[in-house]
Scaffold this motif. Structure first.
Motif, PDB file in Angstrom:
ATOM      1  N   LEU A 471       0.819  -1.209   0.000  1.00  0.00           N
ATOM      2  CA  LEU A 471       0.000   0.000   0.000  1.00  0.00           C
ATOM      3  C   LEU A 471       0.853   1.259   0.000  1.00  0.00           C
ATOM      4  CD1 LEU A 471      -2.898  -1.004   2.428  1.00  0.00           C
ATOM      5  CD2 LEU A 471      -2.924  -0.907  -0.074  1.00  0.00           C
ATOM      6  N   SER A 472       2.003   1.202   0.659  1.00  0.00           N
ATOM      7  CA  SER A 472       2.915   2.349   0.645  1.00  0.00           C
ATOM      8  C   SER A 472       3.418   2.617  -0.768  1.00  0.00           C
ATOM      9  CB  SER A 472       4.093   2.101   1.581  1.00  0.00           C
ATOM     10  OG  SER A 472       5.063   3.106   1.456  1.00  0.00           O
ATOM     11  N   ILE A 473       3.746   1.529  -1.494  1.00  0.00           N
ATOM     12  CA  ILE A 473       4.196   1.682  -2.875  1.00  0.00           C
ATOM     13  C   ILE A 473       3.058   2.221  -3.737  1.00  0.00           C
ATOM     14  CG2 ILE A 473       4.953   0.399  -4.917  1.00  0.00           C
ATOM     15  CD1 ILE A 473       6.518  -1.430  -2.982  1.00  0.00           C
ATOM     16  N   CYS A 474       1.837   1.737  -3.483  1.00  0.00           N
ATOM     17  CA  CYS A 474       0.671   2.244  -4.224  1.00  0.00           C
ATOM     18  C   CYS A 474       0.518   3.749  -4.018  1.00  0.00           C
ATOM     19  CB  CYS A 474      -0.593   1.531  -3.763  1.00  0.00           C
ATOM     20  SG  CYS A 474      -0.714  -0.186  -4.326  1.00  0.00           S
ATOM     21  N   LYS A 475       0.673   4.191  -2.782  1.00  0.00           N
ATOM     22  CA  LYS A 475       0.544   5.612  -2.497  1.00  0.00           C
ATOM     23  C   LYS A 475       1.589   6.428  -3.267  1.00  0.00           C
ATOM     24  CE  LYS A 475       0.679   9.014   1.239  1.00  0.00           C
ATOM     25  NZ  LYS A 475       0.908   9.238   2.691  1.00  0.00           N
ATOM     26  N   THR A 476       2.830   5.949  -3.276  1.00  0.00           N
ATOM     27  CA  THR A 476       3.890   6.653  -3.992  1.00  0.00           C
ATOM     28  C   THR A 476       3.591   6.708  -5.492  1.00  0.00           C
ATOM     29  OG1 THR A 476       5.519   5.944  -2.351  1.00  0.00           O
ATOM     30  CG2 THR A 476       6.367   6.704  -4.467  1.00  0.00           C
ATOM     31  N   ILE A 477       3.126   5.595  -6.044  1.00  0.00           N
ATOM     32  CA  ILE A 477       2.803   5.560  -7.479  1.00  0.00           C
ATOM     33  C   ILE A 477       1.687   6.554  -7.798  1.00  0.00           C
ATOM     34  CG2 ILE A 477       1.798   4.135  -9.306  1.00  0.00           C
ATOM     35  CD1 ILE A 477       3.295   1.745  -8.084  1.00  0.00           C
ATOM     36  N   VAL A 478       0.622   6.541  -6.987  1.00  0.00           N
ATOM     37  CA  VAL A 478      -0.515   7.434  -7.229  1.00  0.00           C
ATOM     38  C   VAL A 478      -0.086   8.895  -7.139  1.00  0.00           C
ATOM     39  CG1 VAL A 478      -2.752   8.185  -6.323  1.00  0.00           C
ATOM     40  CG2 VAL A 478      -2.240   5.749  -6.513  1.00  0.00           C
ATOM     41  N   GLU A 479       0.787   9.231  -6.195  1.00  0.00           N
ATOM     42  CA  GLU A 479       1.270  10.605  -6.082  1.00  0.00           C
ATOM     43  C   GLU A 479       2.040  11.013  -7.339  1.00  0.00           C
ATOM     44  OE1 GLU A 479       3.478  10.516  -2.474  1.00  0.00           O
ATOM     45  OE2 GLU A 479       1.716  10.864  -1.190  1.00  0.00           O
ATOM     46  N   HIS A 480       2.831  10.086  -7.905  1.00  0.00           N
ATOM     47  CA  HIS A 480       3.536  10.388  -9.152  1.00  0.00           C
ATOM     48  C   HIS A 480       2.568  10.520 -10.324  1.00  0.00           C
ATOM     49  CE1 HIS A 480       7.239   9.313  -6.998  1.00  0.00           C
ATOM     50  NE2 HIS A 480       7.889   9.913  -7.990  1.00  0.00           N
ATOM     51  N   LEU A 481       1.406   9.873 -10.204  1.00  0.00           N
ATOM     52  CA  LEU A 481       0.387   9.999 -11.255  1.00  0.00           C
ATOM     53  C   LEU A 481      -0.483  11.234 -11.037  1.00  0.00           C
ATOM     54  CD1 LEU A 481      -0.788   6.260 -11.575  1.00  0.00           C
ATOM     55  CD2 LEU A 481       0.896   7.478 -12.970  1.00  0.00           C
ATOM     56  N   GLN A 482      -0.090  12.067 -10.059  1.00  0.00           N
ATOM     57  CA  GLN A 482      -0.775  13.331  -9.746  1.00  0.00           C
ATOM     58  C   GLN A 482      -2.196  13.091  -9.223  1.00  0.00           C
ATOM     59  OE1 GLN A 482      -0.518  15.638 -13.350  1.00  0.00           O
ATOM     60  NE2 GLN A 482       1.683  15.966 -13.154  1.00  0.00           N
ATOM     61  N   GLY A 483      -2.332  12.013  -8.459  1.00  0.00           N
ATOM     62  CA  GLY A 483      -3.634  11.688  -7.904  1.00  0.00           C
ATOM     63  C   GLY A 483      -3.607  11.585  -6.393  1.00  0.00           C
ATOM     64  N   ASP A 484      -4.741  11.173  -5.817  1.00  0.00           N
ATOM     65  CA  ASP A 484      -4.882  10.982  -4.379  1.00  0.00           C
ATOM     66  C   ASP A 484      -5.359   9.566  -4.110  1.00  0.00           C
ATOM     67  OD1 ASP A 484      -4.255  13.664  -3.624  1.00  0.00           O
ATOM     68  OD2 ASP A 484      -6.227  14.267  -4.350  1.00  0.00           O
ATOM     69  N   ILE A 485      -5.012   9.059  -2.932  1.00  0.00           N
ATOM     70  CA  ILE A 485      -5.388   7.709  -2.538  1.00  0.00           C
ATOM     71  C   ILE A 485      -6.066   7.772  -1.180  1.00  0.00           C
ATOM     72  CG2 ILE A 485      -3.190   7.181  -1.409  1.00  0.00           C
ATOM     73  CD1 ILE A 485      -3.399   4.355  -2.615  1.00  0.00           C
ATOM     74  N   SER A 486      -7.106   6.959  -0.986  1.00  0.00           N
ATOM     75  CA  SER A 486      -7.834   6.984   0.281  1.00  0.00           C
ATOM     76  C   SER A 486      -8.487   5.634   0.512  1.00  0.00           C
ATOM     77  CB  SER A 486      -8.897   8.090   0.268  1.00  0.00           C
ATOM     78  OG  SER A 486      -9.829   7.873  -0.773  1.00  0.00           O
ATOM     79  N   VAL A 487      -9.008   5.456   1.732  1.00  0.00           N
ATOM     80  CA  VAL A 487      -9.662   4.206   2.087  1.00  0.00           C
ATOM     81  C   VAL A 487     -10.901   4.501   2.923  1.00  0.00           C
ATOM     82  CG1 VAL A 487      -8.250   3.884   4.164  1.00  0.00           C
ATOM     83  CG2 VAL A 487      -9.341   1.894   3.096  1.00  0.00           C
TER      84      VAL A 487
END
Length: 509
Positions: A471-487
Motif C-alpha cells: 500500500l505504501s508503494i501504491c501511495k507513492t505511485i498514485v502521487e507520481h500519477l498526480q492523484g490521491d489515494i484513500s480508504v
C-alpha cells in the motif's frame, strides 16, 4: 532678568542712562557670558570694549576684531553669508530688532558659538534710528549640548534601523509606552494601535503573565530577562524572543526578535528525527520478517516440487493438480514480494520511471478482470464494475494496473466470502476527476489503523502474509500519477480503496 530689563527699554530712553547702569550690570552680564557692544548706523562703526572679549572668552581664543568686516575673518565659513544677510536685513528693517547666531573659529581650532541680539535706541530728527546696541551671548555650551543630543539621536536612529529587531517600551503596568523600529519594519499590529495599548489586549493571558512576571523581576533586581513566546493573529501563529532590560524609572525596554524560522526548523528537525527513528524501527521489523516472508513460499515451492517429483506415480491426478496450484500460489506470492522490494529500492533511489500515455480505463479494467478470472476463488465473486461511458486519462497504464491489482490481492487476503468489485466512476463532486475503486466484503480495517495503512512496513494483521510495503508503494505511485489515494472501511463489512486521478473528458474517435 538683565536681558528682560534691556529688552524693556523704550526707543526714547536716553543711552546715557543705560551707560550709567553699565558698570552696575557688567558683573551680572559677565556671570552669564553676555557682553554689550554698539553699532553706529550712519558711519558703520562698532564699539567693542575689552570687557566684551573677556566676558565672551574670545581673547583667549585669539579672536579680536574692531568692526564687522574684521569680524568675518573669524566667522565660520558656512556662517559668513547667512550672518551678513541677516545683519543687512536687520539694518534695513524699521525696528532694527533681530537675533543672529554665528560660529567663531579660534586660533587653536576651537569653536565659540555667539548669539547677537540687536536693539535700536537713538533716533535722528527725522525719527530714524541712528544707533544700535547689541548684546552678545556665548552659547557654546548650549549649542554643544544640542549638537551632542542630535548626534546621539542620529546614532540611536541608525542603530535602530540596523537592528533586525524592534523595541517595545513597557511600564510596570504592562502598557506599551513607545515602539522603536526601522522605517521598513512590518509589525503584526499597526504602530498607532500598539502605542499606549495594554499588553494584555495584544497577548494571550499566558504570554501576558509571562511578560508581567519578568518585567517585575527585571525592575526588582535590575538584571536582563529573556523569554520566548507565541503570538496568535488572524493569519497564523508567530514566535518571538524578548530581551527585557531596565530602562527609565519604572519602564523596561524589550528588544524583540522574530524566531519563527528557528522554531519551525527545530520542529522540522524533531519531526525528521522522529520519522527517521520510526523508519529505522520499521526497517528493522521488515528485515526481521523478510527471512520468514521469503522462506514460507520457498519452502512450499520446494516441498511440493519434491513431493511431486518423488511420488508422481503414486499421486492421483487431483492431488497433482492441487500441489501444482499451491506451487503456483506461492510462486506468485514470492514474485510479488520480490517486486515490492525492487519497487521500494527504486523509490528510495528515486529511479522509478513513469511513461504517460492515453489510457482507456474500460479496457484496463477488462484486462484485469480477465487476469483475475484465471485465479478464481469459489466463495468470492471477483468482477469489474464500470459505467457504459469509457473514460480516457493520460497516465502510466502499467503502474496504474499495478495499483489496482495490489488492491485486489490485498482484498483476497482479507475476504473469505462475498465479492471483490473494482472499476471506475466519474467523481460526482468534481467532473474533472475520476475515481478508480476496489471494494470488498472482507474483515475491514479498524478506524485507528486507517491513517497508517499507507505507511511503509505497516501491517494491520501481522499474521497475514506480506511485507507491509504494497500500500505504501501504491501511495507513492498514485502521487507520481498526480492523484490521491484513500480508504473507507468498516469492521466486519469490508473496505473500499479509492484512487482519484484528473482527466479530460472525451470519447474514443
Amino acid at each position: 532678568m538683565v536681558i528682560e530689563e534691556m529688552n524693556s527699554l523704550t526707543k526714547d530712553e536716553d543711552f546715557d542712562e543705560l551707560k550709567n547702569k553699565y558698570q552696575e550690570i557688567t558683573s551680572v552680564l559677565a556671570a552669564h557670558q553676555i557682553a554689550l557692544w554698539e553699532y553706529d548706523i550712519p558711519t558703520g562703526q562698532c564699539s567693542f570694549t575689552d570687557d566684551y572679549f573677556r566676558i565672551l572668552g574670545l581673547r583667549e581664543a585669539g579672536i579680536v576684531f574692531e568692526n564687522i568686516d574684521d569680524f568675518y575673518q573669524y566667522a565660520h565659513s558656512e556662517d559668513i553669508v547667512p550672518y551678513r544677510n541677516a545683519f543687512s536685513q536687520m539694518l534695513e528693517s524699521e525696528d532694527k530688532i533681530s537675533q543672529i547666531q554665528v560660529r567663531c573659529m579660534g586660533c587653536h581650532g576651537e569653536i565659540i558659538w555667539l548669539e547677537d541680539h540687536f536693539l535700536s535706541y537713538q533716533k535722528n530728527e527725522a525719527g530714524h534710528p541712528e544707533k544700535i546696541i547689541a548684546y552678545t551671548i556665548n552659547v557654546t555650551s548650549q549649542c554643544e549640548k544640542e549638537s551632542h543630543i542630535r548626534r546621539l539621536e542620529e546614532r540611536n536612529r541608525k542603530i535602530i534601523e540596523a537592528l533586525p529587531e524592534f523595541i517595545f517600551i513597557f511600564d510596570n503596568n504592562f502598557f506599551i509606552t513607545d515602539v522603536l523600529m526601522a522605517p521598513d519594519t512590518v509589525l503584526l499590529h499597526p504602530v498607532d494601535v500598539l502605542k499606549g495599548a495594554d499588553g494584555r489586549s495584544i497577548y494571550s493571558p499566558e504570554v501576558s503573565d509571562l511578560f508581567i512576571r519578568n518585567i517585575n523581576e527585571c525592575l526588582k533586581d535590575g538584571e536582563m530577562k529573556e523569554i520566548e513566546y507565541p503570538l496568535d493573529v488572524e493569519n497564523g501563529r508567530y514566535y518571538f524572543q524578548a530581551r527585557i532590560a531596565p530602562f527609565e524609572g519604572n519602564n523596561v525596554l524589550a528588544l524583540i526578535h522574530d524566531i519563527g524560522e528557528r522554531v519551525h526548523q527545530a520542529k522540522a528537525l524533531i519531526e525528521a528525527k522522529r520519522k527517521a527513528e520510526e523508519a529505522d524501527r520499521m526497517k528493522s521489523v521488515f528485515l526481521a520478517n523478510m527471512s520468514h516472508e521469503i522462506r514460507t513460499p520457498l519452502n512450499a515451492i520446494v516441498g511440493f516440487s519434491d513431493v511431486i517429483g518423488s511420488t508422481y506415480d503414486e499421486l492421483s491426478e487431483e492431488e497433482r493438480a492441487d500441489f501444482v496450484r499451491l506451487i503456483s500460489i506461492n510462486s506468485e506470492h514470492l514474485v510479488r514480494l520480490i517486486d515490492d522490494v525492487l519497487d521500494l529500492s527504486k523509490i528510495e533511489s528515486n529511479t522509478i520511471k513513469f511513461t504517460f500515455t492515453d489510457c482507456s480505463l474500460q479496457s484496463l479494467m477488462m484486462d484485469i478482470e480477465k487476469e483475475q478470472a484465471m485465479k478464481p476463488i469459489s466463495e468470492i465473486e471477483i468482477r469489474a464494475s464500470f459505467p457504459n461511458e469509457d473514460v480516457y486519462i493520460n497516465t502510466d497504464a502499467t503502474r496504474l494496473k499495478q495499483v489496482v491489482c495490489n488492491f485486489i490481492n490485498n482484498a483476497r487476503k482479507f475476504t473469505e466470502k462475498g465479492y471483490i468489485h473494482f472499476g471506475y466512476a466519474v467523481d460526482p463532486v468534481n467532473a474533472d476527476s475520476v475515481n478508480i475503486f476496489v471494494e470488498d466484503t472482507g474483515s475491514g480495517i479498524p478506524q485507528e489503523c486507517q491513517k497508517e495503512i499507507f505507511d511503509r512496513f505497516y501491517k494491520v494483521d501481522t499474521f497475514k502474509q506480506g511485507t507491509g510495503l504494497g500500500l505504501s508503494i501504491c501511495k507513492t505511485i498514485v502521487e507520481h500519477l498526480q492523484g490521491d489515494i484513500s480508504v473507507e472501511s468498516e469492521m466486519g463489512k469490508g473496505s473500499r480503496f479509492i484512487v482519484t486521478l484528473p482527466f479530460e473528458r472525451r470519447t474514443e474517435d
